[in-house]
Motif scaffolding. Sequence first.
Motif, PDB file in Angstrom:
ATOM      1  N   TYR A 138       4.548  -1.556  -1.662  1.00 17.49           N
ATOM      2  CA  TYR A 138       3.207  -1.013  -1.822  1.00 17.49           C
ATOM      3  C   TYR A 138       2.398  -1.874  -2.780  1.00 17.49           C
ATOM      4  O   TYR A 138       2.909  -2.340  -3.809  1.00 17.49           O
ATOM      5  CB  TYR A 138       3.280   0.422  -2.358  1.00 17.49           C
ATOM      6  N   LEU A 139       1.113  -2.054  -2.453  1.00 22.28           N
ATOM      7  CA  LEU A 139       0.203  -2.803  -3.310  1.00 22.28           C
ATOM      8  C   LEU A 139      -1.021  -1.944  -3.589  1.00 22.28           C
ATOM      9  O   LEU A 139      -1.690  -1.479  -2.667  1.00 22.28           O
ATOM     10  CB  LEU A 139      -0.241  -4.100  -2.630  1.00 22.28           C
ATOM     11  N   ILE A 200      -4.745 -10.196  -1.038  1.00 27.12           N
ATOM     12  CA  ILE A 200      -4.674  -9.248   0.074  1.00 27.12           C
ATOM     13  C   ILE A 200      -4.302  -9.974   1.367  1.00 27.12           C
ATOM     14  O   ILE A 200      -3.483  -9.482   2.157  1.00 27.12           O
ATOM     15  CB  ILE A 200      -6.013  -8.511   0.241  1.00 27.12           C
ATOM     16  N   ALA A 203      -0.577 -10.721   1.365  1.00 25.17           N
ATOM     17  CA  ALA A 203       0.291  -9.612   0.946  1.00 25.17           C
ATOM     18  C   ALA A 203       1.443  -9.409   1.926  1.00 25.17           C
ATOM     19  O   ALA A 203       1.261  -9.461   3.144  1.00 25.17           O
ATOM     20  CB  ALA A 203      -0.523  -8.330   0.827  1.00 25.17           C
ATOM     21  N   GLU A 205       3.199  -6.580   1.458  1.00 20.72           N
ATOM     22  CA  GLU A 205       3.342  -5.122   1.402  1.00 20.72           C
ATOM     23  C   GLU A 205       2.839  -4.469   2.695  1.00 20.72           C
ATOM     24  O   GLU A 205       1.842  -4.900   3.280  1.00 20.72           O
ATOM     25  CB  GLU A 205       2.572  -4.551   0.213  1.00 20.72           C
ATOM     26  N   ILE A 208      -1.292  -0.785   1.543  1.00 20.75           N
ATOM     27  CA  ILE A 208      -2.212  -1.168   0.476  1.00 20.75           C
ATOM     28  C   ILE A 208      -3.096   0.028   0.157  1.00 20.75           C
ATOM     29  O   ILE A 208      -3.580   0.716   1.066  1.00 20.75           O
ATOM     30  CB  ILE A 208      -3.091  -2.368   0.882  1.00 20.75           C
ATOM     31  N   VAL A 233       0.257  -5.850   6.688  1.00 14.78           N
ATOM     32  CA  VAL A 233      -0.319  -4.582   6.253  1.00 14.78           C
ATOM     33  C   VAL A 233      -0.417  -3.649   7.456  1.00 14.78           C
ATOM     34  O   VAL A 233      -1.118  -3.938   8.424  1.00 14.78           O
ATOM     35  CB  VAL A 233      -1.711  -4.785   5.623  1.00 14.78           C
TER      36      VAL A 233
END
Length: 351
Positions: A138-139, A200, A203, A205, A208, A233
């Motif tokens: 998770y970000l 982003i 990312a 993750e 987000i 994402v």
Amino acid sequence: MKYGKTYSDIARFKKSFISDNKKLVEENNRISDIYRKQPHREECKVCSSGNYSSGEYFCLNKIKYYVCPDCGHINGEFLETEDFTNSVYVDGDFGNFYKEDQVELYKERMHAIYTPKAKFMTSTLENICGEDWRGFAYLDVGAGSGYYVAALLELGLEARGIEISPQQVSFGNAMHKKLLSTAGGGKCFCLGEDEVVARIRKAKEAVISFFGVWEHVINLHVILDAINENDNVRYVFFSVPVFCFSIFLAAVNEDVFCRSLGGSHTHIFTEKSLKYIYDKYKWEIVDQWNFGADIPDLYRILKVKLEQQNNNFLSRIIDEKIFPLIDKMQLCIDEAGMCSEVHVIIKKLNK
């Protein structure tokens, strides 16, 4: 769809909105004065229509807010510039109202405000999306002092936060280390504004989050594009202020601090403008939580006004008779879709 949230759990963290009302109004006015000196907005914040100002509008604190006839987004009449952004995040001191100096106070705030968000997200991912959320990373973008990251870490999840304020990052990481014994310190990282989009885009993750962020960024499209361009994402969890009952309260009580619009909030979302975003980026809502602080705003306005008048009897009756009704009254607002904010979890569909 979920509605409502108990206000009494967080009321103790909002007392400064009453005691510091004068200072908060002055800060909002300072920022609004700077905003009014910026160039006029040329296009809608959401749909980029140059036709945004041809429709209806309302006024708040000497600023016109136009309802875009194309996407329904509500835009302030002036443009957010780098100078304006600096006046909010460099020269302003809103962060001071949210910082806590002790680990226990940090923990209480995290559990009252951010743990419910984390549990809403994990429940949605498991029960609606059928996902093993424990295996996700998770970000949190615009993580502030890292409260939401701390809530995720406490659940045993792999979580990181990014934030442009070095003071907030330093404070949050210190709390993470003391509260959660995180290896190597905290899990929040300070990035410059120009680095956030790049982070982003690359990312890894799967989820987000953005809480109270989209209403502050200069170029919203760049952020949204970066999310959509990254196939790693899969879900986005965000909260934004929306056109609500509190706007009406603010319009007739400009001497009481307005949370929803004005100051650093130069535009506000609507159900229609959010749908425009979902349709444009091919996002699907999987769950939404409607809860706001409109009735707490009404309670706060009454308290401030009565205290200004030294009307102690009525101020006491407000606490005794009206405060216990806040949740029931707010639930009506939430269910009607007129609450001050929405929390939304979207799934990115295949392009």
